[in-house]
Design a protein around this motif. Structure first.
Motif, mmCIF file in Angstrom:
data_model
loop_
_atom_site.group_PDB
_atom_site.id
_atom_site.type_symbol
_atom_site.label_atom_id
_atom_site.label_comp_id
_atom_site.label_asym_id
_atom_site.label_seq_id
_atom_site.Cartn_x
_atom_site.Cartn_y
_atom_site.Cartn_z
ATOM 1 N N ILE A 135 0.837 -1.201 0.000
ATOM 2 C CA ILE A 135 0.000 0.000 0.000
ATOM 3 C C ILE A 135 0.871 1.249 0.000
ATOM 4 O O ILE A 135 0.583 2.239 -0.692
ATOM 5 N N GLN A 139 0.911 4.278 -2.835
ATOM 6 C CA GLN A 139 0.754 5.714 -2.610
ATOM 7 C C GLN A 139 1.970 6.477 -3.123
ATOM 8 O O GLN A 139 1.830 7.607 -3.622
ATOM 9 N N ILE A 169 -5.265 8.272 -0.514
ATOM 10 C CA ILE A 169 -5.916 7.108 0.102
ATOM 11 C C ILE A 169 -4.873 6.104 0.579
ATOM 12 O O ILE A 169 -4.998 5.516 1.665
ATOM 13 N N GLY A 170 -3.829 5.897 -0.219
ATOM 14 C CA GLY A 170 -2.763 4.993 0.199
ATOM 15 C C GLY A 170 -2.087 5.469 1.471
ATOM 16 O O GLY A 170 -1.785 4.668 2.369
ATOM 17 N N CYS A 173 -4.570 4.817 4.463
ATOM 18 C CA CYS A 173 -4.726 3.386 4.751
ATOM 19 C C CYS A 173 -3.484 2.812 5.414
ATOM 20 O O CYS A 173 -3.572 2.055 6.397
ATOM 21 N N MET A 177 -3.332 1.209 9.243
ATOM 22 C CA MET A 177 -2.899 -0.173 9.432
ATOM 23 C C MET A 177 -1.683 -0.266 10.348
ATOM 24 O O MET A 177 -1.583 -1.166 11.191
ATOM 25 N N ALA A 216 -2.653 10.449 9.022
ATOM 26 C CA ALA A 216 -3.800 9.913 8.288
ATOM 27 C C ALA A 216 -4.910 10.955 8.171
ATOM 28 O O ALA A 216 -5.551 11.084 7.120
#
Length: 332
Positions: A135, A139, A169-170, A173, A177, A216
């Protein structure tokens, strides 16, 4: 430069047009100042860290110094030599190099570092680390693509929706995580241990959640402004400060060890992102606590760039995170 007769008139909404880059530039200068203090604190408090960790810190600092200089050159281009010139202001100039491109690179490097820490804490979490790394790479590709296209187009519009979505978004996320994985693993490690260990882990978990939640949130705000307010450049401000937030996040995590190493002597000072971010942590010496186990006398003895859980990260034969009192015996 075009003659004044050929310039478009200044609209009454000039403030909303120019504010985003101006505020983003000012915040970038502030964040670089905070980062400079954090790097000095790291250099003074942890001279025994691994060479690879030192290289990471200093390379990020040099990268951010270069990005800040490029931002200053853009601010001069937009607001000094191009004062009142909306045609010049609409040009991206060199901003793609330190916003989408530089921001995605810094984010990817720091996210990869946390992937490595997750894998060190628990070897069986290798697939989770790989998923986060993928991910993060996505990004980074989105940021690189968006930056290159913006530079080639020579405008501020960033009208390639796909690359912007990949980037922001990457970012969000991967940060969520990382915060979730580190929180679960460290919480598992604190079970069935004495109260001092649990208090330490709670402080570490709080710091991890706060730092990753901030980066984030900024990425999500940028995405909302980009998709929810089309035709404006409001989203540029939060994207401009993302690299500085990521760089300071890493240094805050490293410098937090100065608190964590204090054991019982600093139990009343619960460090958080807000505590560490604006104020430096000076080199400090801790007195021996007779009620605890061989507490560290000086932070200079810490050799691993982590937050005081060196033994925890080595794992055990059962592949479960664990902790014992010898973790604090760093003089031996």
């Amino acid at each position: 430069m075009a003659s004044s007769a050929a310039l478009p008139p200044i609209p009454p909404t000039i403030g909303s047009i120019t504010a985003s880059q101006l505020v983003g530039s000012l915040l970038n200068f502030y964040l670089f100042g905070v980062l400079s203090v954090q790097v000095y604190v790291y250099h003074a408090c942890f001279p025994k860290d691994k060479a690879s960790i030192k290289y990471l810190v200093y390379l990020i600092f040099l990268f951010m110094a270069l990005s800040t200089c490029l931002n200053a050159a853009d601010a001069y281009f937009w607001y000094a030599s191009g004062f009142g010139n909306l045609i010049q202001f609409s040009k991206a100039h060199i901003s793609p190099f330190y916003t989408p491109i530089g921001g995605s690179i810094i984010a990817s490097v720091i996210q990869m570092f946390f992937c490595y820490r997750i894998w060190i804490i628990k070897k069986s979490a290798v697939y989770l680390s790989i998923a986060i790394a993928i991910i993060s790479l996505i990004q980074a590709i989105g940021g690189l693509g968006g930056g290159i296209k913006a530079y080639v187009a020579a405008n501020q519009d960033h009208d390639e929706l796909r690359t912007v979505l990949m980037w922001l978004i990457g970012d969000a996320c991967a940060d969520v995580m990382i915060a979730g994985a580190m929180t679960v693993l460290l919480t598992q490690a604190s079970r069935e241990n004495h109260r001092q260990t649990n208090d330490l882990v709670k402080r570490i978990v709080r710091l991890i959640i706060e730092t990753n939640a901030l980066s984030a949130s900024v990425a999500i705000i940028s995405l909302i402004l980009f998709a929810g307010v089309p035709g404006t450049n409001y989203f540029i401000c939060p994207t401009m400060i993302l690299p500085g937030i990521y760089a300071n996040t890493l240094l805050v995590t490293f410098n937090n060890r100065a608190f964590a190493a204090g054991g019982g002597n600093l139990t009343q000072q619960t460090p958080s992102f807000a505590d560490n971010y604006p104020r430096p942590i000076p080199p400090m010496t801790f007195a021996t606590n007779p009620t605890s186990v061989n507490i560290l006398r000086t932070t200079h003895k810490v050799s691993d760039a982590d937050i005081g859980l060196n033994r925890l990260e080595r794992g055990s034969s059962s592949d479960k995170p664990h902790y014992d009192d010898s973790t604090w015996n760093l003089n031996g």
